[in-house]
Design an enzyme around this catalytic site. Structure first.
Site, PDB file in Angstrom:
ATOM      1  N   CYS A 120       0.812  -1.166   0.189  1.00 34.24           N
ATOM      2  CA  CYS A 120       0.136   0.138   0.027  1.00 34.24           C
ATOM      3  C   CYS A 120       0.931   1.265   0.099  1.00 34.24           C
ATOM      4  O   CYS A 120       2.109   1.115   0.244  1.00 34.24           O
ATOM      5  CB  CYS A 120      -1.066  -0.175   1.250  1.00 34.24           C
ATOM      6  SG  CYS A 120      -2.229   1.182   1.054  1.00 34.24           S
ATOM      7  N   CYS A 122      -0.058   4.293   1.513  1.00 40.43           N
ATOM      8  CA  CYS A 122      -0.610   5.104   2.601  1.00 40.43           C
ATOM      9  C   CYS A 122       0.588   5.296   3.615  1.00 40.43           C
ATOM     10  O   CYS A 122       0.678   6.488   4.431  1.00 40.43           O
ATOM     11  CB  CYS A 122      -1.786   4.947   3.299  1.00 40.43           C
ATOM     12  SG  CYS A 122      -1.874   3.341   4.349  1.00 40.43           S
ATOM     13  N   CYS A 130      -3.750   6.202  -0.053  1.00 41.83           N
ATOM     14  CA  CYS A 130      -3.238   4.722  -0.677  1.00 41.83           C
ATOM     15  C   CYS A 130      -2.839   4.964  -1.870  1.00 41.83           C
ATOM     16  O   CYS A 130      -2.454   3.812  -2.506  1.00 41.83           O
ATOM     17  CB  CYS A 130      -4.340   3.738  -0.102  1.00 41.83           C
ATOM     18  SG  CYS A 130      -4.824   3.769   1.521  1.00 41.83           S
ATOM     19  N   LYS A 195     -12.186  -4.798   1.835  1.00 38.70           N
ATOM     20  CA  LYS A 195     -11.876  -4.030   3.113  1.00 38.70           C
ATOM     21  C   LYS A 195     -12.675  -2.858   3.289  1.00 38.70           C
ATOM     22  O   LYS A 195     -12.933  -1.996   2.341  1.00 38.70           O
ATOM     23  CB  LYS A 195     -10.262  -3.619   2.539  1.00 38.70           C
ATOM     24  CG  LYS A 195      -9.809  -2.578   3.866  1.00 38.70           C
ATOM     25  CD  LYS A 195      -8.293  -2.073   3.491  1.00 38.70           C
ATOM     26  CE  LYS A 195      -7.658  -1.290   4.365  1.00 38.70           C
ATOM     27  NZ  LYS A 195      -6.317  -0.987   4.208  1.00 38.70           N
ATOM     28  N   ARG A 205      -3.191   3.449  12.298  1.00 34.51           N
ATOM     29  CA  ARG A 205      -2.802   4.490  11.781  1.00 34.51           C
ATOM     30  C   ARG A 205      -1.678   5.304  12.614  1.00 34.51           C
ATOM     31  O   ARG A 205      -1.046   5.883  12.123  1.00 34.51           O
ATOM     32  CB  ARG A 205      -4.043   5.421  11.322  1.00 34.51           C
ATOM     33  CG  ARG A 205      -4.938   4.445  10.139  1.00 34.51           C
ATOM     34  CD  ARG A 205      -5.691   5.384   9.643  1.00 34.51           C
ATOM     35  NE  ARG A 205      -6.882   4.561   8.684  1.00 34.51           N
ATOM     36  CZ  ARG A 205      -8.013   4.883   8.352  1.00 34.51           C
ATOM     37  NH1 ARG A 205      -8.475   5.771   8.652  1.00 34.51           N
ATOM     38  NH2 ARG A 205      -8.461   4.012   7.132  1.00 34.51           N
ATOM     39  N   ARG A 217     -11.032   7.536   3.691  1.00 39.28           N
ATOM     40  CA  ARG A 217     -10.683   6.612   2.613  1.00 39.28           C
ATOM     41  C   ARG A 217     -12.193   6.162   2.185  1.00 39.28           C
ATOM     42  O   ARG A 217     -11.988   4.945   1.377  1.00 39.28           O
ATOM     43  CB  ARG A 217      -9.998   5.283   3.519  1.00 39.28           C
ATOM     44  CG  ARG A 217      -8.458   5.553   3.723  1.00 39.28           C
ATOM     45  CD  ARG A 217      -7.752   4.577   4.004  1.00 39.28           C
ATOM     46  NE  ARG A 217      -6.715   4.585   4.908  1.00 39.28           N
ATOM     47  CZ  ARG A 217      -5.436   5.601   4.961  1.00 39.28           C
ATOM     48  NH1 ARG A 217      -5.637   6.388   3.919  1.00 39.28           N
ATOM     49  NH2 ARG A 217      -4.763   5.281   5.900  1.00 39.28           N
ATOM     50  N   GLU A 233     -16.487  -7.867  -4.906  1.00 37.16           N
ATOM     51  CA  GLU A 233     -14.831  -7.886  -4.750  1.00 37.16           C
ATOM     52  C   GLU A 233     -14.218  -8.883  -4.912  1.00 37.16           C
ATOM     53  O   GLU A 233     -12.909  -9.155  -5.570  1.00 37.16           O
ATOM     54  CB  GLU A 233     -14.626  -6.918  -3.605  1.00 37.16           C
ATOM     55  CG  GLU A 233     -15.122  -5.349  -3.711  1.00 37.16           C
ATOM     56  CD  GLU A 233     -14.029  -4.665  -4.256  1.00 37.16           C
ATOM     57  OE1 GLU A 233     -13.101  -5.214  -4.862  1.00 37.16           O
ATOM     58  OE2 GLU A 233     -14.129  -3.502  -4.356  1.00 37.16           O
ATOM     59  N   LYS A 248     -11.718  -7.925   5.896  1.00 39.82           N
ATOM     60  CA  LYS A 248     -11.142  -6.906   6.914  1.00 39.82           C
ATOM     61  C   LYS A 248     -12.009  -5.887   7.164  1.00 39.82           C
ATOM     62  O   LYS A 248     -12.542  -4.954   6.172  1.00 39.82           O
ATOM     63  CB  LYS A 248      -9.890  -6.557   6.495  1.00 39.82           C
ATOM     64  CG  LYS A 248      -8.825  -5.402   7.407  1.00 39.82           C
ATOM     65  CD  LYS A 248      -7.738  -5.029   6.366  1.00 39.82           C
ATOM     66  CE  LYS A 248      -7.441  -3.768   7.480  1.00 39.82           C
ATOM     67  NZ  LYS A 248      -6.247  -3.507   6.593  1.00 39.82           N
ATOM     68  N   SER A 274      -6.336  -3.601  14.266  1.00 38.58           N
ATOM     69  CA  SER A 274      -5.825  -2.885  15.318  1.00 38.58           C
ATOM     70  C   SER A 274      -6.834  -2.359  16.457  1.00 38.58           C
ATOM     71  O   SER A 274      -6.719  -2.661  17.633  1.00 38.58           O
ATOM     72  CB  SER A 274      -5.113  -1.456  15.079  1.00 38.58           C
ATOM     73  OG  SER A 274      -5.756  -0.889  14.355  1.00 38.58           O
TER      74      SER A 274
END
Ligand code: PBG
Length: 333
Positions: A120, A122, A130, A195, A205, A217, A233, A248, A274
């Site tokens: 990625c 980002c 991203c 995602k 982040r 995003r 997707e 995710k 996270s």
């Protein structure tokens, strides 16, 4: 059959009986452990929002990978935190960037460990998006060659798996073509096909310093309300060449994991992100829940929903506990 012939409690009486009746299991090789790598020599910088985790310099990341390998963990997933960020995220595809260096160190120190590299921009862009920006918007097609270049850099350094998490359209196909074009047909693509734009990425982040400077995003990550879109997707990424797919976050999307499981015939990994980890820790710190039990319950829920693999900040602790149980069983023999 019903009570009194059927007594459901019969199979719940002892741990031995419960184990016989258990429908979902977890083994260490189903776990993927995220690692954050940064520049430096033997440098370890704890991440406050992810208790037990730290930003590691390449050689410390390699030592951690060796320890995780000894615990039987299936794979590590690498995220880079560069010292230098710019408009196009050039640190992301630099062949001598922090991630390629960590990959080479792991290959040397723990050659058997399966290495996944997150792809990625980002973490590497100064604006925190991203992909690259044009007129304030992320330019999908201009971002593809840069993502492909990053994937090739990681694969050349020795990554077994590249895992694009940017959510640009067409990036799986672009990465597959780029890898094949340089003779890296064996490199696996595990795409973050599904995602969501989620509140649960907050601590990541903070760890990676990758929050967007402006905007959010939602223009590229998925809307939390959608599940049919997740199936498009996932099947789209498989058609483009993804060897496995990621859903995710995990806990707020168990129905999505189940639906994707029924839709595609490739392995599915779910990412307990996270914020999911941090919220359990925060509640446990206040004495509001038992962290160990919540860890097992949430991880099993993710497996039960249909995930083959679980990417988790609990991976190391889970594997340690599985090892302790095996040792206890061994001692009884
Ligand atoms: C990079 C990326 C993110 C995560 C994994 N890859 C952050 C984001 O999209 O903002 C989040 C992982 C986590 O929260 O644990 N795009």
């Amino acid at each position: 059959m019903s009570y009194p012939e059927h007594r459901a409690r019969r199979l719940r009486r002892t741990e031995g009986l419960r184990a016989l009746a258990r429908e979902t299991r977890l083994t260490a090789d189903q776990l993927v452990a995220p690692l954050f790598v940064h520049e430096g020599e033997r440098s370890r910088q704890p991440i406050a929002s992810l208790p037990g985790h730290a930003r590691l310099s390449p050689e410390l990341a390699a030592e951690e990978a060796a320890a995780l390998s000894a615990l039987g963990i299936g794979a590590v997933l690498l995220f880079g935190i560069p010292t230098h960020k710019d408009e196009t995220g050039s640190g992301g595809w630099d062949e001598n960037g922090v991630v390629p260096r960590a990959i080479r160190a792991i290959r040397k120190r723990a050659p058997e460990m399966v290495v996944w590299a997150d792809v990625c921009l980002c973490e590497y862009t100064d604006h925190g998006h991203c992909g690259v920006l044009r007129d304030g918007d992320v330019d999908n097609d201009a971002s593809l060659p840069l993502l492909a270049r990053a994937a090739v850099a990681y694969a050349r350094a020795g990554a077994d798996v590249v895992a694009p998490s940017d959510m640009m359209d067409g990036r799986v196909g672009a990465i597959r073509a780029a890898l094949d074009g340089v003779g890296l047909a064996r490199t696996v693509i595990v795409s973050y096909a599904v995602k969501y734009a989620s509140a649960f990425y907050g601590p990541f982040r903070e760890a990676a310093g990758s929050a967007p400077r402006e905007g959010d995003r939602r223009g590229y990550q998925m809307d939390a309300a959608n599940v049919r879109e997740a199936l498009r997707e996932a099947s789209g990424d498989v058609e483009e060449g993804a060897d496995a797919v990621i859903v995710k976050p995990a806990l707020a999307y168990l129905d999505v994991i189940r639906a994707v499981r029924a839709e595609v015939n490739v392995p599915i990994a779910a990412y307990q992100v996270s914020g999911e980890y941090a919220m359990l820790h925060a509640a446990a710190e206040r004495g509001w829940l038992d962290l160990e039990r919540a860890m097992w319950e949430t991880t099993l829920a993710i497996r039960r929903a249909g995930a083959d693999l679980v990417i988790s900040y609990f991976a190391r602790t889970l594997a340690e506990r599985l090892g302790e149980r095996a040792a206890q069983a061994e001692a009884r023999r």
